[in-house]
Design a protein around this motif. Structure first.
Motif, PDB file in Angstrom:
ATOM      1  N   GLU A 292       2.119  -3.946   1.368  1.00 45.07           N
ATOM      2  CA  GLU A 292       0.464  -4.614   1.524  1.00 45.07           C
ATOM      3  C   GLU A 292       0.324  -4.050   0.278  1.00 45.07           C
ATOM      4  O   GLU A 292      -0.820  -4.625  -0.143  1.00 45.07           O
ATOM      5  CB  GLU A 292       0.618  -4.723   3.022  1.00 45.07           C
ATOM      6  CG  GLU A 292       0.924  -6.292   3.373  1.00 45.07           C
ATOM      7  CD  GLU A 292       0.431  -5.635   4.849  1.00 45.07           C
ATOM      8  OE1 GLU A 292      -0.440  -5.774   5.164  1.00 45.07           O
ATOM      9  OE2 GLU A 292       1.352  -5.633   5.511  1.00 45.07           O
TER      10      GLU A 292
ATOM     11  N   PRO B 151      -0.711  -7.663  11.201  1.00 44.90           N
ATOM     12  CA  PRO B 151      -1.898  -6.715  11.163  1.00 44.90           C
ATOM     13  C   PRO B 151      -2.700  -6.234  12.238  1.00 44.90           C
ATOM     14  O   PRO B 151      -2.657  -7.079  13.087  1.00 44.90           O
ATOM     15  CB  PRO B 151      -2.553  -7.629   9.759  1.00 44.90           C
ATOM     16  CG  PRO B 151      -1.423  -8.090   9.606  1.00 44.90           C
ATOM     17  CD  PRO B 151      -0.480  -8.559  10.760  1.00 44.90           C
TER      18      PRO B 151
ATOM     19  N   ASP C 125      -2.264 -10.920   4.210  1.00 43.44           N
ATOM     20  CA  ASP C 125      -0.648  -9.695   4.387  1.00 43.44           C
ATOM     21  C   ASP C 125       0.739 -10.552   5.355  1.00 43.44           C
ATOM     22  O   ASP C 125       1.238  -9.640   5.092  1.00 43.44           O
ATOM     23  CB  ASP C 125      -2.296  -8.698   5.582  1.00 43.44           C
ATOM     24  CG  ASP C 125      -2.872  -8.286   5.271  1.00 43.44           C
ATOM     25  OD1 ASP C 125      -2.827  -8.399   3.682  1.00 43.44           O
ATOM     26  OD2 ASP C 125      -3.447  -7.405   5.163  1.00 43.44           O
TER      27      ASP C 125
ATOM     28  N   LYS D 160      -5.799 -12.470   8.013  1.00 44.53           N
ATOM     29  CA  LYS D 160      -4.984 -11.760   7.544  1.00 44.53           C
ATOM     30  C   LYS D 160      -3.006 -12.331   7.466  1.00 44.53           C
ATOM     31  O   LYS D 160      -2.343 -11.747   7.439  1.00 44.53           O
ATOM     32  CB  LYS D 160      -4.416 -10.433   8.399  1.00 44.53           C
ATOM     33  CG  LYS D 160      -5.853  -9.562   8.801  1.00 44.53           C
ATOM     34  CD  LYS D 160      -6.142  -8.685   7.071  1.00 44.53           C
ATOM     35  CE  LYS D 160      -7.816  -8.252   7.579  1.00 44.53           C
ATOM     36  NZ  LYS D 160      -8.332  -8.015   5.700  1.00 44.53           N
TER      37      LYS D 160
ATOM     38  N   ARG E 134      -0.124  -7.216  -4.168  1.00 46.58           N
ATOM     39  CA  ARG E 134      -0.390  -6.958  -3.196  1.00 46.58           C
ATOM     40  C   ARG E 134      -1.572  -5.861  -3.556  1.00 46.58           C
ATOM     41  O   ARG E 134      -1.846  -5.875  -4.844  1.00 46.58           O
ATOM     42  CB  ARG E 134       0.976  -5.382  -3.846  1.00 46.58           C
ATOM     43  CG  ARG E 134       2.593  -5.453  -3.032  1.00 46.58           C
ATOM     44  CD  ARG E 134       3.597  -4.785  -3.694  1.00 46.58           C
ATOM     45  NE  ARG E 134       3.780  -3.827  -3.156  1.00 46.58           N
ATOM     46  CZ  ARG E 134       4.565  -2.999  -3.298  1.00 46.58           C
ATOM     47  NH1 ARG E 134       5.319  -2.603  -4.259  1.00 46.58           N
ATOM     48  NH2 ARG E 134       5.008  -2.291  -2.303  1.00 46.58           N
TER      49      ARG E 134
ATOM     50  N   ARG F 173       0.379  -0.780   6.640  1.00 48.53           N
ATOM     51  CA  ARG F 173       0.660  -1.576   5.443  1.00 48.53           C
ATOM     52  C   ARG F 173       0.966  -1.170   4.122  1.00 48.53           C
ATOM     53  O   ARG F 173       1.913  -2.008   3.362  1.00 48.53           O
ATOM     54  CB  ARG F 173      -1.051  -1.180   4.760  1.00 48.53           C
ATOM     55  CG  ARG F 173      -1.857  -2.499   5.814  1.00 48.53           C
ATOM     56  CD  ARG F 173      -3.245  -3.242   5.367  1.00 48.53           C
ATOM     57  NE  ARG F 173      -3.201  -3.781   5.019  1.00 48.53           N
ATOM     58  CZ  ARG F 173      -3.696  -4.147   3.500  1.00 48.53           C
ATOM     59  NH1 ARG F 173      -4.702  -3.561   2.995  1.00 48.53           N
ATOM     60  NH2 ARG F 173      -3.963  -5.226   2.854  1.00 48.53           N
TER      61      ARG F 173
ATOM     62  N   LYS G 181      -6.716 -15.070   3.937  1.00 47.30           N
ATOM     63  CA  LYS G 181      -6.830 -13.755   3.736  1.00 47.30           C
ATOM     64  C   LYS G 181      -7.548 -12.943   4.392  1.00 47.30           C
ATOM     65  O   LYS G 181      -7.194 -11.821   5.059  1.00 47.30           O
ATOM     66  CB  LYS G 181      -7.148 -13.840   2.458  1.00 47.30           C
ATOM     67  CG  LYS G 181      -6.687 -12.602   1.972  1.00 47.30           C
ATOM     68  CD  LYS G 181      -6.337 -11.549   0.470  1.00 47.30           C
ATOM     69  CE  LYS G 181      -7.474 -11.098  -0.249  1.00 47.30           C
ATOM     70  NZ  LYS G 181      -8.339 -10.814  -1.801  1.00 47.30           N
TER      71      LYS G 181
END
Ligand SMILES: Nc1ncnc2c1ncn2[C@@H]1O[C@H](COP(=O)(O)OP(=O)(O)OP(=O)(O)O)[C@@H](O)[C@H]1O
Ligand SMILES: [Mg+2]
Lengths: 247, 309
Positions: B53, B83, A85, A82, A245, B48, A78
């Protein structure tokens, strides 16, 4: 477009276990050997008398370490890459991702589990019912530790924080509890400390099933109740509090 | 059909850091959109939020009619993102990276494998398909991630600074590739390369301190500044005084005259007479960007309740 949940689970298994082992074969050897080191110490120190308890303990501990591993891997994927994401904004649901990652931890531990199973067949030779209890306890330990690992991972935003958490957790879950030996080996005041860790209850059930220790039916029932309650509460917290989220 | 509609999005982190204020705009469902803005302007925050997200503090957005706040699962079926800080996982190969992402999107393994190869080829990195990511150069790693989302079936793609770290040729290659895709895709990218936005984007947004201070086609942005032409004096003195337009000193110490097209012509003649070297162009996005972000915010149209920063 039809989307397959199985594919999504498989993705985590590939990323976190299969590809890692395939591309870095040394990880295979390392996981293979990891449960053996403490087992060897226990066996030597006890002049071989505790090898059965030790093997059962190592099976339990392999499951507990799945959770610690999961916490580290989730944080890593994470925060550093990422990946999460990218997955959050994909059709993969939170539960599917976490489940896939948890399974990947088992796959990763598979070499160790196989070796320990062979050792168990040689030194423990459990009956069908006893084997069933051990497998159940392994399942419970896996559920408990992976949910805990997942929860912790959602609160860490970098690797140093993640290490700090897993250091504390592994002390409580793996160092203090009498997993490789009977709890009676621990001096009395410290026994209470050991009972703070769910691992202790799991180990107690497994050890009593194998006849390594004898405890009352009531005691056994309490052990199960504590385990089930802890797992249920953790699942509940994870369900309510975990962050998928960002807020 | 509207592709993306932002409806007055606000984002305040931890109740303290105001990152976005009252962002509203809409984009068609196809084409390339570039968001530019200084470090910390709020580009990543916006991307985002749009890619589900991050939850905005206030407001919402829809992508092809689907609400990113209320119905994120539906949005996730059609979007994909690289990202800003994504890194190719070092223990995977590029092909494995793409395959696993496609599996996360719910694709079958053999289809994923086929698409992975095609996409690597499109990005011109098929030779590296089976090397470990950790052995690739920084730019190639970046391309692996772009190849990853482009291999998917998603038709709305967010790329947060996709060309950072790419050499000029690779960057041009990627521009070409993205241009080819713009009839089928909505590509939302952020960049610090103003040339990239200018060359690539159908529409450009300028974000500054969390507010959208300009938005439109290059032509529309040009009309935001008073002067349409720029004369750059080569050398670091200001040889002529002109009242036709404004003379500004750039951050690099050189002088630049912003003026109209016809006046530019006259000034140019004068410069030639004086044998002074110069270049003349329509104002570039860079000129516009400097012009816009230097203008104090409160001169700008929208005034927030309580003020914004
Ligand atoms: N997780 C976070 N918590 C608190 N503040 C944040 C967080 N993420 C971003 N910010 C703040 O929000 C503002 C906008 O940041 P953002 O990352 O969106 O900018 P950006 O335009 O993408 O900048 P850059 O060009 O440097 O990538 C900054 O002031 C930043 O410090
Ligand atoms: Mg950013």
């Amino acid at each position: 477009m039809g989307r397959s949940k199985l594919s999504q689970i498989f993705a985590s298994v590939l990323v976190n276990a299969v590809y890692a082992m395939q591309n870095y074969p040394v990880t295979f050897i390392s996981t293979l050997l990891s449960p053996l080191s403490i087992l060897i110490v226990i066996t030597f120190v006890s002049h071989g008398t505790l090898i059965g308890v030790g093997v059962v303990g190592a099976l339990i501990m392999t499951m507990v370490s799945s959770g610690t591993g999961l916490q580290g891997d989730l944080s890593h994927l994470k925060n550093d890459f990422k990946l999460q994401d990218m997955v959050v904004s994909s059709p993969t649901k939170e539960a599917t991702y976490i489940f896939g990652m948890a399974i990947s931890e088992i796959i990763y531990s598979l070499p160790a589990i196989i070796v320990l199973t062979i050792l168990a067949a040689i030194y423990v030779h459990p009956g069908v019912l006893q084997a069933l209890v051990i497998v159940l306890i392994m399942g419970a330990m896996f559920a408990f530790s992976t949910v805990l690992g997942f929860l912790l991972s959602t609160f860490t935003s970098d690797v140093i924080q993640s290490w700090a958490f897993s250091g504390i957790v592994s002390l409580i879950l793996t160092t203090i509890p009498p997993v490789y030996y009977p709890i009676s080996y621990i001096p009395v005041p410290y026994q209470y400390l050991a009972y703070l860790s769910p691992t202790t209850y799991g180990a107690e059930i497994a050890q009593s099933a194998m006849g390594y220790i004898s405890i009352s039916q009531l005691n056994l029932a309490v052990d199960w109740a504590v385990l089930v309650a802890v797992i249920a509460v953790l699942f509940l917290i994870a369900y309510k509090k975990a962050r998928w989220r960002d807020p | 059909m509207e592709g993306l509609v932002c409806k007055s999005i606000y984002k305040t982190y931890d109740g303290r850091v105001r990152a976005l204020g009252n962002i509203s705009f809409s984009l068609p469902d196809k084409g390339i959109f570039a968001m530019i803005g200084r470090n910390g302007a709020g580009k990543t925050t916006l991307v985002r939020i749009l890619s589900t997200e991050l939850i905005p503090t206030k407001g919402s957005a829809t992508i092809k009619g689907l609400d990113v706040v209320k119905d994120p699962s539906a949005v996730r079926e059609i979007v994909a993102i690289v990202p800003q800080e994504a890194r190719a996982i070092p223990w995977l190969t590029p092909k494995q990276t793409i395959i696993s992402y496609l599996l996360y999107r719910g694709m079958g393994y053999s289809e994923a494998s086929k698409r992975a190869e095609e996409s690597l080829k499109k990005l011109g990195i098929q030779k590296s398909s089976n090397k470990l990511n950790r052995l690739l150069s920084g730019g190639t790693k970046r391309k692996v991630l772009v190849a990853t989302v482009l291999a998917s079936e998603a038709k709305v793609i967010f790329l947060d600074e996709p060309t950072t770290g790419l050499d000029p040729i690779s960057r041009n290659d990627l521009w070409k590739l993205l241009k080819d895709l713009k009839d089928d895709y909505l590509i939302f990218l952020t960049t610090h390369y103003l040339e990239e936005a200018e060359k690539l984007a159908d529409k450009i947004g300028v974000i500054e301190k969390g507010r959208l201070i300009a938005m439109g086609t290059m032509e529309e942005l040009r009309s935001k500044v008073e002067h349409q032409y720029s004369i750059r004096i080569l050398g670091d003195s200001n040889p002529i005084k002109t009242r036709k337009g404004v003379t500004v000193k750039g951050i690099d110490g050189t002088y630049q005259i912003l003026t109209s097209e016809s006046d530019a012509f006259e000034i140019a003649r004068e410069l030639i007479k004086k044998k002074i070297k110069f270049s003349t162009n329509p104002v570039s996005l860079e000129d516009i960007f400097y012009y816009l972000v230097r203008k104090p915010i409160d001169e700008d149209s929208g005034v927030e309740e309580g003020g914004w920063r």
